[in-house]
Design a protein around this motif. Structure first.
Motif, PDB file in Angstrom:
ATOM      1  N   THR A 202      24.269  46.822  47.332  1.00 29.32           N
ATOM      2  CA  THR A 202      24.467  46.425  45.930  1.00 29.32           C
ATOM      3  C   THR A 202      23.794  45.079  45.662  1.00 29.32           C
TER       4      THR A 202
ATOM      5  N   GLY B 259      21.281  43.877  47.292  1.00 33.30           N
ATOM      6  CA  GLY B 259      19.835  44.133  47.331  1.00 33.30           C
ATOM      7  C   GLY B 259      19.315  44.747  46.048  1.00 33.30           C
ATOM      8  N   LEU B 260      20.094  45.671  45.479  1.00 31.42           N
ATOM      9  CA  LEU B 260      19.709  46.286  44.203  1.00 31.42           C
ATOM     10  C   LEU B 260      19.665  45.230  43.099  1.00 31.42           C
TER      11      LEU B 260
ATOM     12  N   LEU C  47      19.256  42.017  43.456  1.00 28.43           N
ATOM     13  CA  LEU C  47      18.137  41.117  43.733  1.00 28.43           C
ATOM     14  C   LEU C  47      16.811  41.756  43.340  1.00 28.43           C
ATOM     15  N   THR C  48      16.659  43.051  43.608  1.00 25.62           N
ATOM     16  CA  THR C  48      15.437  43.766  43.220  1.00 25.62           C
ATOM     17  C   THR C  48      15.274  43.773  41.696  1.00 25.62           C
ATOM     18  N   LEU C  49      16.355  44.040  40.981  1.00 29.20           N
ATOM     19  CA  LEU C  49      16.292  44.016  39.510  1.00 29.20           C
ATOM     20  C   LEU C  49      15.945  42.625  38.995  1.00 29.20           C
TER      21      LEU C  49
ATOM     22  N   ILE D  24      14.130  40.436  40.571  1.00 28.56           N
ATOM     23  CA  ILE D  24      12.701  40.229  40.847  1.00 28.56           C
ATOM     24  C   ILE D  24      11.870  40.865  39.740  1.00 28.56           C
ATOM     25  N   PHE D  25      12.202  42.104  39.351  1.00 25.96           N
ATOM     26  CA  PHE D  25      11.483  42.764  38.255  1.00 25.96           C
ATOM     27  C   PHE D  25      11.636  41.979  36.957  1.00 25.96           C
TER      28      PHE D  25
ATOM     29  N   THR E  18      12.167  38.780  36.593  1.00 23.40           N
ATOM     30  CA  THR E  18      11.372  37.558  36.689  1.00 23.40           C
ATOM     31  C   THR E  18       9.890  37.854  36.525  1.00 23.40           C
ATOM     32  N   CYS E  19       9.412  38.926  37.160  1.00 23.15           N
ATOM     33  CA  CYS E  19       7.993  39.296  37.029  1.00 23.15           C
ATOM     34  C   CYS E  19       7.641  39.644  35.587  1.00 23.15           C
TER      35      CYS E  19
ATOM     36  N   ALA F  19      24.468  38.142  44.614  1.00 25.13           N
ATOM     37  CA  ALA F  19      23.745  38.699  45.758  1.00 25.13           C
ATOM     38  C   ALA F  19      24.053  37.924  47.044  1.00 25.13           C
TER      39      ALA F  19
END
Length: 194
Positions: free
Chosen positions: A15, A17-18, A20-22, A24-25, A27-28, A78
């Protein structure tokens, strides 16, 4: 019991990690929007295609409003979400310069003390996080740009911190049992047989 705790720790880590991945998206996308906004405001686009530049600006191409508030809240969650897996797999950093020369019994004692201290700190963090959440809930504080209640972030982090505290207490009990009986219940690659 160990299988349940391990599954719980892995679920929390997944959870985290999910989230954190969101983030990252998010922020990008925000950085890309900020760059494109600057590009459309620049002399090149204003000179070559002013209608396109104005249209892109008008539809909202730019940074995501409040992105840093979401990143701040999400990263806090996270971090707490990764703690249970780190705790149950002995993933914390350690310096074993002297420990390698100690007997197995002394090393089990050191591991027991370390796990008990970690458990105490995790319980303390969860307790103070709960107090902070209640304080934010009672005073109605909201974030600056998005104006979402700050206690939401505290509540999400509190759930993860409580799981970390439970896993910490469990590992403290396991390492205490191992020290008292000399039997190793959880082989994690750190314990050596002597």
């Amino acid at each position: 019991m160990h299988k349940f705790m391990l599954k719980l720790a892995r679920f929390m880590a997944a959870t985290g990690g999910l989230v954190l991945t969101l983030l990252i998206f998010l922020t990008c996308l925000s950085i890309t929007g900020r760059l494109l906004n600057g590009f459309f405001h620049g002399n090149l686009m204003q000179g070559m295609a002013p209608e396109l530049a104005e249209w892109m600006i008008a539809i909202g191409v730019g940074p995501i409003n409040g992105d840093f508030e979401l990143v701040e809240a999400g990263v806090a969650f996270a971090i707490f979400a990764f703690l249970p897996l780190c705790q149950i797999t002995s993933g914390h950093a350690s310096v074993d310069i002297l420990a390698n020369s100690f007997s197995a019994r002394v090393n089990r004692f050191l591991r027991m003390v370390t796990e008990i201290v970690f458990a105490g700190v995790l319980v303390l963090i969860a307790w103070r996080l709960e107090a902070g959440m209640i304080s934010k809930l009672n005073n109605g504080e909201t974030s600056f740009l998005l104006e979402f209640p700050v206690w939401w972030a505290y509540a999400a982090s509190l759930v993860a911190a409580v799981v970390a505290a439970i896993v910490g207490l469990y590992m403290g009990a396991i390492r205490t049992f191992e020290f008292l009986t000399g039997r190793i219940l959880i082989w994690d690659g750190v314990e050596t047989e002597q």
